[in-house]
Enzyme design. Structure first.
Site, PDB file in Angstrom:
ATOM      1  N   LYS A   1       0.839  -1.181  -0.154  1.00  0.00           N
ATOM      2  CA  LYS A   1       0.109  -0.008   0.052  1.00  0.00           C
ATOM      3  C   LYS A   1       0.791   1.178   0.138  1.00  0.00           C
ATOM      4  O   LYS A   1       0.434   2.338  -0.434  1.00  0.00           O
ATOM      5  CB  LYS A   1      -1.050   0.097   0.991  1.00  0.00           C
ATOM      6  CG  LYS A   1      -2.028  -1.021   1.225  1.00  0.00           C
ATOM      7  CD  LYS A   1      -3.259  -0.663   1.865  1.00  0.00           C
ATOM      8  CE  LYS A   1      -4.743  -1.413   1.427  1.00  0.00           C
ATOM      9  NZ  LYS A   1      -5.482  -1.523   2.683  1.00  0.00           N
TER      10      LYS A   1
ATOM     11  N   LYS B   1      -5.188 -11.435  -5.727  1.00  0.00           N
ATOM     12  CA  LYS B   1      -6.654 -11.657  -4.946  1.00  0.00           C
ATOM     13  C   LYS B   1      -7.738 -10.903  -5.236  1.00  0.00           C
ATOM     14  O   LYS B   1      -7.213  -9.496  -5.678  1.00  0.00           O
ATOM     15  CB  LYS B   1      -6.419 -11.612  -3.528  1.00  0.00           C
ATOM     16  CG  LYS B   1      -6.046 -10.414  -2.744  1.00  0.00           C
ATOM     17  CD  LYS B   1      -5.902 -10.039  -1.309  1.00  0.00           C
ATOM     18  CE  LYS B   1      -5.900  -8.340  -1.052  1.00  0.00           C
ATOM     19  NZ  LYS B   1      -6.095  -8.092   0.335  1.00  0.00           N
TER      20      LYS B   1
ATOM     21  N   LYS C   1     -11.313  -4.855  -3.240  1.00  0.00           N
ATOM     22  CA  LYS C   1     -12.425  -3.740  -3.286  1.00  0.00           C
ATOM     23  C   LYS C   1     -11.755  -2.767  -3.995  1.00  0.00           C
ATOM     24  O   LYS C   1     -12.667  -1.828  -4.909  1.00  0.00           O
ATOM     25  CB  LYS C   1     -12.623  -3.356  -1.951  1.00  0.00           C
ATOM     26  CG  LYS C   1     -13.241  -4.172  -0.976  1.00  0.00           C
ATOM     27  CD  LYS C   1     -13.202  -3.623   0.559  1.00  0.00           C
ATOM     28  CE  LYS C   1     -13.526  -4.431   1.568  1.00  0.00           C
ATOM     29  NZ  LYS C   1     -13.282  -4.138   2.869  1.00  0.00           N
TER      30      LYS C   1
END
Ligand code: TYM
Length: 326
Positions: A111, A192, A195
């Site tokens: 991130k 994966k 969202k």
């Protein structure tokens, strides 16, 4: 009864990966465990959020919790920021964690790479998560595989504090499903399902309509071999579809392989569209009934009151061990 705690970030786009890896476990556990489920809004602000959207997403996730089957008579459901003990315990744990161990967190590495400079909260995110878990003397944490490293860190911190200050925390265990713990993106089965991926067809959100479900599955990446076989290494796309099919339908993967033997991917995808649509329909119906109700707000208020009572007890114990306060 064992205590269960878990949380979901209110960032919108709750998808079938969140459902199959985590939410489905939440519902199964509530019958014979003492369950606490949280909407972790303070984790969400580790990256910039639009305040109006965040407020909306908190209620979206709360409504989804109930829509998938959480029963407020059995489980405590609440919003993290409504119980101030999470932030308080996080500070105490921060003073007992090391920058080295936080630097090794893969989620942080990933991130922080996406932005020019990373907020300190993104770095200490796993400690707030440890506080969530340890605040409730949690035994079991049902989550997807991507949270494994954070659970390990939580255990390390709990053991460290217990060794230094005497028995203070219950050391929790993660609970990961054999199937469903890592649902992959439909357009890229090596990543994966997430969202935040820019391609909306990479995921199926729990609130997607029938047309979007169909389009996402029919477009899903497979391979050129043409045989329906479960082989995640060599056939990640088809294996992901089989996993989704199996967990939603309850049919074992081996039986699905037999059922689709000699048929192409088209047949598998067509049936999977139906299986997913059938599973999402009742969730969406219940969601629409409660999303704008006063009942939902009341459940969250009541949940926060019940959670606070447990949190205060733990905090008093922790402060005492550390010699904090009068
Ligand atoms: P979050 O909000 O990213 O995801 C919620 C849950 O969904 C699981 N999950 C998946 N499972 C299978 N396949 C996928 N593709 C997939 N993507 C997500 C996650 O593992 C998670 O269980 N840090 C946590 C929230 C959190 C928490 C906690 C969890 C904060 N405090 C305390 C447990 C206990 C997170 O960001 O989850």
């Amino acid at each position: 009864m064992s205590r269960v705690f878990s949380g979901v970030q209110p960032t919108g786009n709750i998808h079938i990966g969140n459902y199959l890896g985590a939410l489905k476990q939440f519902v199964e556990l509530q019958n014979d465990h003492d369950c606490i489920y949280c909407i972790v809004d303070m984790h969400s602000i580790t990256v910039p959020q639009d305040p109006k959207e965040l407020k909306k997403h908190i209620l979206d996730v709360a409504a989804l919790y109930l829509a998938v089957g959480l029963d407020p008579e059995k489980s405590i459901v609440f919003v993290q920021s409504d119980v101030s003990g999470h932030a308080e315990l996080a500070w105490i744990l921060m003073c007992n964690s090391y920058t080295g161990e936080l630097s090794r967190m893969t989620q942080f590495k990933q991130k922080s790479k996406e932005r020019e400079s990373a907020p300190a909260g993104l770095f200490t995110y796993p400690i707030l998560m440890a506080a969530d878990i340890l605040l409730y003397d949690t035994n079991i944490v049902p989550v997807g595989n991507d949270q494994k490293q954070h659970i390990e860190l939580t255990r390390d911190i709990a053991i460290r504090v217990n060794n230094t200050y005497g028995e203070t925390f219950v050391v929790p265990d993660g609970r990961f499903l054999k199937e469903g713990a890592r649902i992959m993106a439909l357009d890229d089965p090596l990543s994966k399902m997430s969202k935040s991926a820019p391609n909306a067809f990479s995921r199926i959100s729990l609130l997607d309509d029938a047309a979007k479900v169909k389009k996402s599955i029919m477009r899903a990446t497979t391979d050129s071999e043409g045989s329906v076989r479960f082989d995640p290494e060599n056939k990640p796309g088809v294996s992901n579809l089989l996993t989704i099919y199996s967990v939603f339908s309850g049919i074992a993967i081996a039986d699905l392989e037999k059922q689709y033997d000699g048929q192409g991917y088209g047949a598998l995808k067509k049936d999977l569209v139906e299986v997913v649509q059938q599973n999402l329909e009742p969730i969406q119906k219940r969601y629409n009934e409660i999303r704008n109700s006063q009942e939902l707000v009341n459940i969250l208020r009541d949940g926060a009151e019940r959670a606070e009572i447990i949190a205060e007890k733990t905090l008093a114990r922790v402060k005492d061990r550390f010699g904090l306060g009068l």
